[in-house]
Design an enzyme around this catalytic site. Structure first.
Site, PDB file in Angstrom:
ATOM      1  N   GLY A  12     -26.813  47.929  71.940  1.00  0.00           N
ATOM      2  CA  GLY A  12     -27.888  46.975  72.214  1.00  0.00           C
ATOM      3  C   GLY A  12     -27.520  45.524  72.018  1.00  0.00           C
ATOM      4  O   GLY A  12     -28.403  44.681  71.782  1.00  0.00           O
ATOM      5  N   SER A  13     -26.242  45.176  72.171  1.00  0.00           N
ATOM      6  CA  SER A  13     -25.883  43.768  71.939  1.00  0.00           C
ATOM      7  C   SER A  13     -26.460  42.851  73.025  1.00  0.00           C
ATOM      8  O   SER A  13     -26.802  41.695  72.744  1.00  0.00           O
ATOM      9  CB  SER A  13     -24.361  43.600  71.831  1.00  0.00           C
ATOM     10  OG  SER A  13     -23.729  43.823  73.059  1.00  0.00           O
ATOM     11  N   ASN A  14     -26.590  43.330  74.248  1.00  0.00           N
ATOM     12  CA  ASN A  14     -27.224  42.506  75.293  1.00  0.00           C
ATOM     13  C   ASN A  14     -28.716  42.345  75.020  1.00  0.00           C
ATOM     14  O   ASN A  14     -29.283  41.266  75.222  1.00  0.00           O
ATOM     15  CB  ASN A  14     -26.996  43.131  76.673  1.00  0.00           C
ATOM     16  CG  ASN A  14     -25.638  42.768  77.243  1.00  0.00           C
ATOM     17  OD1 ASN A  14     -25.397  41.624  77.591  1.00  0.00           O
ATOM     18  ND2 ASN A  14     -24.745  43.748  77.304  1.00  0.00           N
ATOM     19  N   ARG A  65     -34.397  65.071  85.790  1.00  0.00           N
ATOM     20  CA  ARG A  65     -34.526  63.607  85.855  1.00  0.00           C
ATOM     21  C   ARG A  65     -35.957  63.176  86.177  1.00  0.00           C
ATOM     22  O   ARG A  65     -36.434  62.169  85.662  1.00  0.00           O
ATOM     23  CB  ARG A  65     -33.578  63.036  86.916  1.00  0.00           C
ATOM     24  CG  ARG A  65     -32.130  63.112  86.538  1.00  0.00           C
ATOM     25  CD  ARG A  65     -31.250  62.269  87.448  1.00  0.00           C
ATOM     26  NE  ARG A  65     -29.849  62.585  87.250  1.00  0.00           N
ATOM     27  CZ  ARG A  65     -29.109  62.185  86.208  1.00  0.00           C
ATOM     28  NH1 ARG A  65     -29.637  61.423  85.277  1.00  0.00           N
ATOM     29  NH2 ARG A  65     -27.855  62.535  86.101  1.00  0.00           N
ATOM     30  N   MET A  90     -27.815  53.992  79.950  1.00  0.00           N
ATOM     31  CA  MET A  90     -26.831  54.799  80.664  1.00  0.00           C
ATOM     32  C   MET A  90     -27.438  56.070  81.264  1.00  0.00           C
ATOM     33  O   MET A  90     -26.978  57.178  81.015  1.00  0.00           O
ATOM     34  CB  MET A  90     -25.674  55.143  79.705  1.00  0.00           C
ATOM     35  CG  MET A  90     -25.024  53.928  79.071  1.00  0.00           C
ATOM     36  SD  MET A  90     -24.411  52.692  80.252  1.00  0.00           S
ATOM     37  CE  MET A  90     -22.813  53.382  80.598  1.00  0.00           C
ATOM     38  N   ARG A  91     -28.481  55.903  82.040  1.00  0.00           N
ATOM     39  CA  ARG A  91     -29.076  57.039  82.754  1.00  0.00           C
ATOM     40  C   ARG A  91     -29.195  56.686  84.230  1.00  0.00           C
ATOM     41  O   ARG A  91     -29.526  55.548  84.574  1.00  0.00           O
ATOM     42  CB  ARG A  91     -30.498  57.356  82.236  1.00  0.00           C
ATOM     43  CG  ARG A  91     -30.578  57.773  80.787  1.00  0.00           C
ATOM     44  CD  ARG A  91     -29.901  59.076  80.495  1.00  0.00           C
ATOM     45  NE  ARG A  91     -30.392  60.204  81.279  1.00  0.00           N
ATOM     46  CZ  ARG A  91     -29.780  61.384  81.350  1.00  0.00           C
ATOM     47  NH1 ARG A  91     -28.648  61.578  80.720  1.00  0.00           N
ATOM     48  NH2 ARG A  91     -30.304  62.354  82.070  1.00  0.00           N
ATOM     49  N   ILE A  92     -28.926  57.682  85.079  1.00  0.00           N
ATOM     50  CA  ILE A  92     -29.159  57.503  86.515  1.00  0.00           C
ATOM     51  C   ILE A  92     -30.655  57.669  86.740  1.00  0.00           C
ATOM     52  O   ILE A  92     -31.267  58.621  86.239  1.00  0.00           O
ATOM     53  CB  ILE A  92     -28.342  58.531  87.323  1.00  0.00           C
ATOM     54  CG1 ILE A  92     -26.856  58.194  87.206  1.00  0.00           C
ATOM     55  CG2 ILE A  92     -28.786  58.550  88.783  1.00  0.00           C
ATOM     56  CD1 ILE A  92     -25.925  59.220  87.808  1.00  0.00           C
ATOM     57  N   HIS A 109     -24.068  45.031  84.878  1.00  0.00           N
ATOM     58  CA  HIS A 109     -22.997  46.011  85.094  1.00  0.00           C
ATOM     59  C   HIS A 109     -21.654  45.321  84.852  1.00  0.00           C
ATOM     60  O   HIS A 109     -21.431  44.208  85.360  1.00  0.00           O
ATOM     61  CB  HIS A 109     -23.057  46.565  86.525  1.00  0.00           C
ATOM     62  CG  HIS A 109     -22.009  47.592  86.783  1.00  0.00           C
ATOM     63  ND1 HIS A 109     -22.097  48.882  86.288  1.00  0.00           N
ATOM     64  CD2 HIS A 109     -20.824  47.530  87.442  1.00  0.00           C
ATOM     65  CE1 HIS A 109     -21.022  49.564  86.649  1.00  0.00           C
ATOM     66  NE2 HIS A 109     -20.237  48.762  87.348  1.00  0.00           N
TER      67      HIS A 109
END
Ligand code: GAR
Length: 208
Positions: A12-14, A65, A90-92, A109
């Site tokens: 979670g740094s962003n 999903r 990180m999930r589609i 990205h």
């Protein structure tokens, strides 16, 4: 005040860079919640310590999903977001989910898209002999790591770079560019025409 919901999967740094910039720079916005698909994501603890609402929707608890995305949308919508920010999420995502937040959901990205969609971007850039790498902030569409490009930053690939050393330099630039791009979005400074994003006041969308 615009309401920002940030989705994370790990460190979670962003997310932290965006929450700090939002508060320090007095954006017309507030981080309403941080939501993770991993209940143990380190970033959730940081957000909670700042007094930001947190939630977890464990993707492992859902059979497919569609059902996971439906629950995720229910949790997100409870915070009435104007803007949804994917920060190492990180999930589609299913097309239904991306359509729901079209034009108000962004992602960072770690490559110069459209090169190197998917995973292991830094390793692949080094192995391809690229002399530059970088990162892209883009609107999220149904196609993974595509969608109108809001801003990019260029990072040189240095002789002897490892995946780790390159990713650290790229991440440092993410922490500069991503908050800037999210601020543009909450301040309604972006125009999108035929898939091309421009900044209304002509601010540079390239960080070198
Ligand atoms: C960042 O480098 C981000 O670009 C990448 O995951 C990292 C998350 O770090 N995202 C993707 O690869 C998405 N396809 P963070 O959790 O410290 O912000």
């Amino acid at each position: 005040m615009k309401r920002i919901v940030i989705l994370i999967s790990g460190r979670g740094s962003n997310m932290e860079a965006i929450a700090r910039a939002c508060a320090a720079e007095g954006w017309p916005a507030t981080v309403a919640a941080v939501v993770s698909n991993r209940p143990d994501a380190a970033g959730l603890a940081w957000a909670a310590a700042q007094g930001i609402a947190t939630a977890a929707v464990d993707h492992k608890a859902w059979p497919d999903r569609e059902s996971f995305d439906a629950e995720l949308a229910r949790v997100i919508d409870a915070f009435s977001p104007d803007v949804v920010v994917l920060a190492g999420f990180m999930r589609i995502l299913t097309p239904g989910f991306t359509r729901r937040y079209e034009g108000r959901m962004v992602n960072v990205h770690p490559s110069l898209l459209p090169a190197f969609t998917g995973l292991h971007t830094h390793r692949r850039a080094i192995e391809a002999g690229c002399k530059v790498a970088g990162l892209t902030v883009h609107f999220v569409t149904a196609e993974l790591d595509h969608g109108p490009i809001i801003a990019q930053a260029v990072v040189p690939v240095l002789l002897g770079d490892s995946e780790e050393s390159l990713s650290q330099r790229v991440l440092a630039r993410e922490h500069v560019l991503y908050p800037r791009a999210v601020r543009w979005l909450v301040e309604d400074r972006l125009d999108v025409r035929e898939g091309i994003v421009t900044h209304r006041d002509g601010e540079s969308q390239l960080l070198t």
